[in-house]
Scaffold this motif. Structure first.
Motif, PDB file in Angstrom:
ATOM      1  N   PRO A 122      40.216  30.885  29.410  1.00  0.00           N
ATOM      2  CA  PRO A 122      38.802  30.535  29.451  1.00  0.00           C
ATOM      3  C   PRO A 122      38.017  31.420  30.407  1.00  0.00           C
ATOM      4  CG  PRO A 122      40.062  28.984  30.790  1.00  0.00           C
ATOM      5  CD  PRO A 122      41.055  29.875  30.121  1.00  0.00           C
ATOM      6  N   LEU A 123      36.695  31.408  30.148  1.00  0.00           N
ATOM      7  CA  LEU A 123      35.734  32.023  31.052  1.00  0.00           C
ATOM      8  C   LEU A 123      34.779  30.926  31.481  1.00  0.00           C
ATOM      9  CD1 LEU A 123      34.488  35.131  29.004  1.00  0.00           C
ATOM     10  CD2 LEU A 123      35.935  35.231  31.034  1.00  0.00           C
ATOM     11  N   TYR A 124      34.016  31.193  32.534  1.00  0.00           N
ATOM     12  CA  TYR A 124      32.913  30.283  32.857  1.00  0.00           C
ATOM     13  C   TYR A 124      32.082  30.074  31.576  1.00  0.00           C
ATOM     14  CZ  TYR A 124      28.185  29.104  34.137  1.00  0.00           C
ATOM     15  OH  TYR A 124      26.950  28.532  34.145  1.00  0.00           O
ATOM     16  N   LEU A 138      36.266  42.197  30.184  1.00  0.00           N
ATOM     17  CA  LEU A 138      35.794  41.227  31.182  1.00  0.00           C
ATOM     18  C   LEU A 138      36.929  40.242  31.447  1.00  0.00           C
ATOM     19  CD1 LEU A 138      33.576  40.011  32.987  1.00  0.00           C
ATOM     20  CD2 LEU A 138      32.860  38.618  31.045  1.00  0.00           C
ATOM     21  N   ILE A 139      37.434  40.304  32.672  1.00  0.00           N
ATOM     22  CA  ILE A 139      38.554  39.452  33.075  1.00  0.00           C
ATOM     23  C   ILE A 139      38.037  38.471  34.110  1.00  0.00           C
ATOM     24  CG2 ILE A 139      40.737  39.458  34.358  1.00  0.00           C
ATOM     25  CD1 ILE A 139      41.187  42.332  33.293  1.00  0.00           C
ATOM     26  N   GLU A 140      38.314  37.205  33.902  1.00  0.00           N
ATOM     27  CA  GLU A 140      37.966  36.221  34.947  1.00  0.00           C
ATOM     28  C   GLU A 140      39.283  35.680  35.480  1.00  0.00           C
ATOM     29  OE1 GLU A 140      34.609  33.374  34.188  1.00  0.00           O
ATOM     30  OE2 GLU A 140      36.174  31.930  34.658  1.00  0.00           O
ATOM     31  N   ALA A 185      40.904  31.819  36.280  1.00  0.00           N
ATOM     32  CA  ALA A 185      39.899  31.396  35.313  1.00  0.00           C
ATOM     33  C   ALA A 185      39.251  30.087  35.738  1.00  0.00           C
ATOM     34  CB  ALA A 185      40.563  31.222  33.951  1.00  0.00           C
ATOM     35  N   ASN A 186      37.983  29.992  35.436  1.00  0.00           N
ATOM     36  CA  ASN A 186      37.222  28.762  35.623  1.00  0.00           C
ATOM     37  C   ASN A 186      37.353  27.953  34.338  1.00  0.00           C
ATOM     38  OD1 ASN A 186      35.310  26.830  36.156  1.00  0.00           O
ATOM     39  ND2 ASN A 186      33.610  28.238  36.457  1.00  0.00           N
ATOM     40  N   MET A 220      42.144  26.372  25.244  1.00  0.00           N
ATOM     41  CA  MET A 220      42.025  27.003  26.566  1.00  0.00           C
ATOM     42  C   MET A 220      42.600  26.140  27.682  1.00  0.00           C
ATOM     43  SD  MET A 220      38.102  28.278  26.278  1.00  0.00           S
ATOM     44  CE  MET A 220      37.516  29.157  24.839  1.00  0.00           C
ATOM     45  N   GLY A 221      43.051  24.943  27.333  1.00  0.00           N
ATOM     46  CA  GLY A 221      43.640  24.070  28.351  1.00  0.00           C
ATOM     47  C   GLY A 221      42.620  23.240  29.114  1.00  0.00           C
TER      48      GLY A 221
END
Ligand SMILES: Cc1ncc(COP(=O)(O)O)c(C=O)c1O
Length: 405
Positions: free
Chosen positions: A109-111, A158-160, A163-164, A375-376
């Motif tokens: 996931p991303l924000y 774009l890697i977070e 992850a948020n 995404m959990g």
């Protein structure tokens, strides 16, 4: 953070940089104005000792310049650009480097805001997002990335990480190597890392193959839940290109925001260290609690987990954002959140006060339920940003709120 990049002599001896609350700057002469514009608009190269002159606060402002110089120190970057929000930083950086037909490879996931930008808005401009899951070794996602990007040049990643909201890690070096290997060497993709969760104290992506580091400076950098801001850091060449688009989109931070961020940077290390230490008590406490099903915090990462070596390589501490799952899904999570007394029920993170929220229906609400599941992001998940309060007060609050689950 107290004095770097600032000369009191230029501001009547003021110990702190004043707030340059001005839209424009008076030129000493028409010739000086012309020379400033020539440099600012790249019409000629800067002379050896020539600095970018002050022109207009959409281009530059002393509060932003001093702030940007200070920000570079934490990440060992050549240059920085400050923005009026984290989303402004992310959107401006992506739009600097991607064009219609290109692919952007991103972790998930991303924000929620970044996810929406990539999934919904950028495709309207012909940009093709390719997602890969965080929390999995790079070699296991390589084939899927290549298949997803088939037919599209990859110009940005774009890697977070973490992850948020799940704290799942991405191996920055591993993914950067894959992406660089997919493009011609004279047109390498720009690998960006959203370092909001751990940076700039506990993770330094530029040392691990990232080209740009991005921040929601609203979070730890600002640290007091009183501003919205963003930043991007990297080489002078890349940040220079980002600043060109920032000038024309007008996404730069204002002088007030710059000044507040400078004030915050003076206590950044103390705040983040206190929050990280508190978070250790909190994740220990939650892991032992019978009403908590699972805790997602890097301090709890199992030594057998395939991402454990990535944690050891890439992160200097686990940070202070914890996700955990309570019993009874959304209903249990809501009972917990409604019962909190010290921690506030609010989105955002990284401020001095502890904040808790429900990712599934709040920060990540615009992600469809089936995607959340992949995404959990579960219905019983709560995200907690641990503040600087006394840890016993935080634990007492969690204890009484968990009793309501
Ligand atoms: C990881 C991450 N990146 C980016 C953003 C967006 O930042 P902002 O709200 O400052 O625009 C957020 C906001 O929550 C975030 O958590």
């Amino acid at each position: 953070m107290m004095s770097y990049g600032y000369d009191p002599k230029l501001s009547e001896g003021a110990i702190k940089p004043p707030i340059f609350q001005t839209s424009t700057f008076v030129f000493e002469s028409a010739e000086a104005g012309k020379a400033f514009f020539e440099v600012a608009y790249g019409l000629r190269e800067k002379g050896p000792d020539e600095k970018l002159g002050l022109i207009y606060s959409r281009l530059n402002n002393p509060d932003l310049e001093v702030l940007e110089d200070r920000l570079t120190l934490w990440d060992g970057a050549e240059a920085a650009a400050a923005f009026e929000s984290g989303m402004a930083a992310i959107a401006t950086c992506l739009l600097t480097f991607v064009r219609p037909g290109d692919a952007v490879v991103h972790s998930e996931p991303l924000y929620g805001g970044s996810e929406y930008l990539l999934r919904v808005i950028l495709p309207e401009f012909g940009i093709h997002p390719v997602a890969f899951p965080a929390g999995v070794p790079a070699r296991e996602v390589e084939a899927a990335i290549k298949e997803g990007a088939e037919g599209h040049p990859v110009t940005a990643g774009l890697i977070e990480t973490p992850a948020n909201p799940t704290n799942a890690l991405v191996d920055i070096e591993g993914i950067a190597d894959i992406l660089k290997g997919m493009a011609p060497s004279d047109k390498p993709p720009v690998v960006m890392v959203d370092n909001t969760f751990l940076g700039p104290l506990w993770q330094h992506p530029l040392e691990h193959g990232a080209d740009l580091v991005l921040y929601s400076a609203t979070k730890f950098l600002g640290g007091h839940s009183d501003i919205i801001a963003g930043a991007c850091l990297g080489s002078a060449e890349l940040v220079g290109r980002v600043k060109v688009l920032r000038t024309f989109m007008g996404t730069m931070a204002g002088p007030w925001t710059g000044w507040l961020l400078m004030r915050s940077l003076e206590t950044l290390k103390m705040r983040m260290t206190a929050q990280m230490k508190n978070a250790r008590y909190v994740s220990d406490f939650l892991s032992d609690h019978p009403r908590v099903r699972r805790v997602y915090h890097l301090d709890m990462l199992d030594k057998e987990d395939p991402m454990y070596p990535v944690f050891r390589k890439q992160c200097e501490a686990a940070g202070s954002v914890i996700a955990f799952e309570v019993e009874d899904g959304e209903a249990g999570a809501f009972r917990f959140l409604n019962a909190l007394q010290l921690a506030k029920l609010a989105v955002s993170l990284g401020g001095t006060e502890s904040l808790a929220e429900h990712p599934g229906t709040m920060t990540h609400a615009d992600i469809p339920p089936e995607d959340q599941k992949r995404m959990g992001i579960t219905p019983g998940m709560v995200r907690l940003s641990v503040g600087v309060e006394h840890y016993e007060d935080i634990l007492a609050d969690l204890e009484q709120a968990l009793a309501a689950v």
